[in-house]
Design an enzyme around this catalytic site. Structure first.
Site: not given
Ligand code: AMP
Ligand code: MG
Length: 514
Positions: A135, A270
């Site tokens: 979301d 990332d």
């Molecule tokens: P992270 O584990 O926070 O590094 O996120 C990994 C990927 O998932 C990244 O591309 C984030 O932008 C995406 N992501 C994480 N949480 C959300 C969310 N609630 N809505 C959209 N994208 C998300």
């Molecule tokens: Mg991230």
């Protein structure tokens, strides 16, 4: 409240031609223009006066209605050009393809009165083309953790992205915190993050994976010109120097993490900044009892890829992925591997030894002394942060009395005879090295207390601040930020915040959705 924006990323690099804010693969572009989602009832919880100052904002600005509207995503200021960027990454060792700013929206690159560049980014401001099945929102608990930890890390002297503000949105967000089918509504929040750049290893990886070498070169040239201007005009030679600097900065970053006992939890490529900043505060944690194999991330509890002791190796692996990504731009005869060895492995080893010696107030690193300490710290549950501060309090110049250390233990294992024997042996060897180095007790104490914090964002403290905030009381968040501003100072009236994890509060574990 005015900013001067110079949005080089979007002015230099190609834009996604599709203007629809729908989840999809974005090719031949580095970003998509997207508007932050409007929120019903923005409410400011806290801002960081130090970050405000970087942006030439004073208290009056930060307490204004306009500030609340802008940094919750409801209003744009002149010059803001909101966009989400495209990146990929390896998650838990596997290539995951396109990821991108799924819940982060960059507002623009603000140039302050000192001519410094600070990118403003809202986290939790709604869907973007990179949101995949999610979301684009963030909940209060993870936003409190991001806000407090960014600022705590900065004050600890650890390179990090910063946090300007934390706002409630007035919206409820549906979340399954532990991915166990127990979803519930949680308060939504937005943090405004601030950093010279948010470029990650994954920005280069996605272009290399798609074999888009022209754009890969364009992004690297832009990065060098904007974020590494001291390296001069981009060329193959500059690319190599650049990679060396990324290795160097990453090594320095990880040394800091190991010094303060920070476990990132999701060191996917990332989540690696090309400027060596700590980025993306998710299921991170702070070591309580010293344990090399500890990870706070439930998603990683089986393989423990990102456990405390593994962070230096993971950073190396991640840098190797970055090397693979830029390889097409380097002539084959030149070795990225050598740079990696020189600028990461060697820098890390040298820096790590110096840092570990410093934690003991020693000038010279002694491998055996250090290894024995690591064994000792793990042989009975010992709070790392408290141990080093208590060690500094001991008088090492005369007869050794280890009473001060008693406070650092979580259980009675330290009473064990064999533990006591090992501890006494270790302390005597430590004392004799100090004697050889002829440093005074005062000198040793002040050196140690300058690198061993008294106050860190203990997992249970963050949790307490979150629980009260979820009930509408933000005082704990304010008190924590205050104490964490001076983590190396005694601040005796606030010693409550330096206490070890209370009984009954297990080692905190969090999931990626944190
Ligand atoms: P992270 O584990 O926070 O590094 O996120 C990994 C990927 O998932 C990244 O591309 C984030 O932008 C995406 N992501 C994480 N949480 C959300 C969310 N609630 N809505 C959209 N994208 C998300
Ligand atoms: Mg991230």
């Amino acid at each position: 409240m005015e900013f001067h924006f110079d949005n080089t990323f979007i002015n230099t690099l190609p834009e996604d031609e599709n203007q629809d804010n729908t989840c999809r693969q974005v090719f031949n572009a580095c970003y998509s223009m997207v508007q932050p989602q409007k929120v019903p009832r923005p409410q400011q919880i806290i801002y960081s006066p130090e970050v405000a100052q970087l942006l030439d904002l004073d208290d009056k600005h930060c307490k204004s209605l306009l500030f609340e509207q802008v940094f919750s995503g409801n209003q744009l200021l002149p010059g803001m050009q909101p966009h989400a960027t495209c990146y990929g990454g390896h998650q838990f060792g596997q290539w995951a393809g396109q990821l991108g700013d799924g819940r982060a929206i960059n507002l623009g690159e603000a140039i302050n009165s000192k001519k410094e560049r600070w990118v403003l980014q809202l986290k939790g401001a709604g869907k973007t083309p990179y949101s995949r099945n999610s979301d684009g929102l963030a909940v209060l608990r993870s936003s409190v953790r991001e806000f407090l930890c960014s600022e705590a890390m900065h004050h600890l002297g650890v390179p990090t992205t910063r946090a300007l503000s934390l706002m409630l949105t007035g919206e409820s967000v549906w979340r399954d915190m532990f991915y166990d089918g127990n979803a519930k509504y949680e308060p939504g929040a937005v943090v405004c993050r601030v950093a010279p750049t948010f470029t990650r290893f994954g920005h280069f990886q996605i272009l290399a994976a798609r074999n888009n070498i022209t754009l890969l070169k364009q992004l690297l040239d832009h990065t060098i010109q904007t974020d590494f201007p001291h390296l001069g005009k981009p060329s193959v030679e500059t690319y190599l120097t650049w990679f060396g600097e990324v290795c160097q900065r990453t090594a320095e970053l990880i040394i800091h993490w190991q010094r303060v006992g920070f476990v990132h939890g999701v060191m996917n490529t990332d989540n690696m900044s090309i400027t060596g900043l700590t980025i993306d505060y998710g299921p991170y944690g702070w070591l309580e009892n010293f344990n090399l194999r500890w990870t706070p991330n439930t998603t990683d509890s089986d393989h423990q890829r990102y456990h405390f002791g593994n962070q230096p190796r993971v950073a190396f692996w991640n840098l190797a992925q970055l090397a693979n990504a830029i390889y097409p731009l380097i002539e084959p005869s030149q070795s990225l591997q050598d740079i990696l060895d020189q600028h990461y492995t060697k820098t890390f080893q040298r820096g790590y030894e110096k840092m570990m010696a410093g934690k003991l107030g020693l000038k010279r690193f002694d491998e055996k002394l250090m290894n024995d300490l690591v064994v000792l710290l793990q042989s009975t549950e010992t709070d790392m942060t408290i141990f080093y501060r208590q060690l500094a309090k001991m008088d090492m110049s005369g007869e050794i009395d280890s009473t001060h250390l008693t406070y650092a233990y979580y259980d009675n294992g330290y009473l064990d005879e064999s533990y006591q024997r090992h501890l006494q042996t270790w302390l005597s060897r430590y004392a004799s090295q100090l004697k050889q180095e002829q440093s005074s007790e005062t000198e040793r104490r002040s050196c140690m207390n300058a690198v061993n914090p008294k106050y860190v964002l203990r997992n249970y403290l963050a949790q307490q601040a979150i629980s009260t905030a979820e009930n509408g009381d933000f005082t704990e968040i304010h008190s924590l930020l205050d104490v964490l501003r001076r983590p190396y100072d005694e601040q005796p009236e606030l010693s409550y915040y330096a206490e070890k994890r209370p009984d009954g509060v297990g080692c905190s574990m969090l999931s990626c959705s944190s």
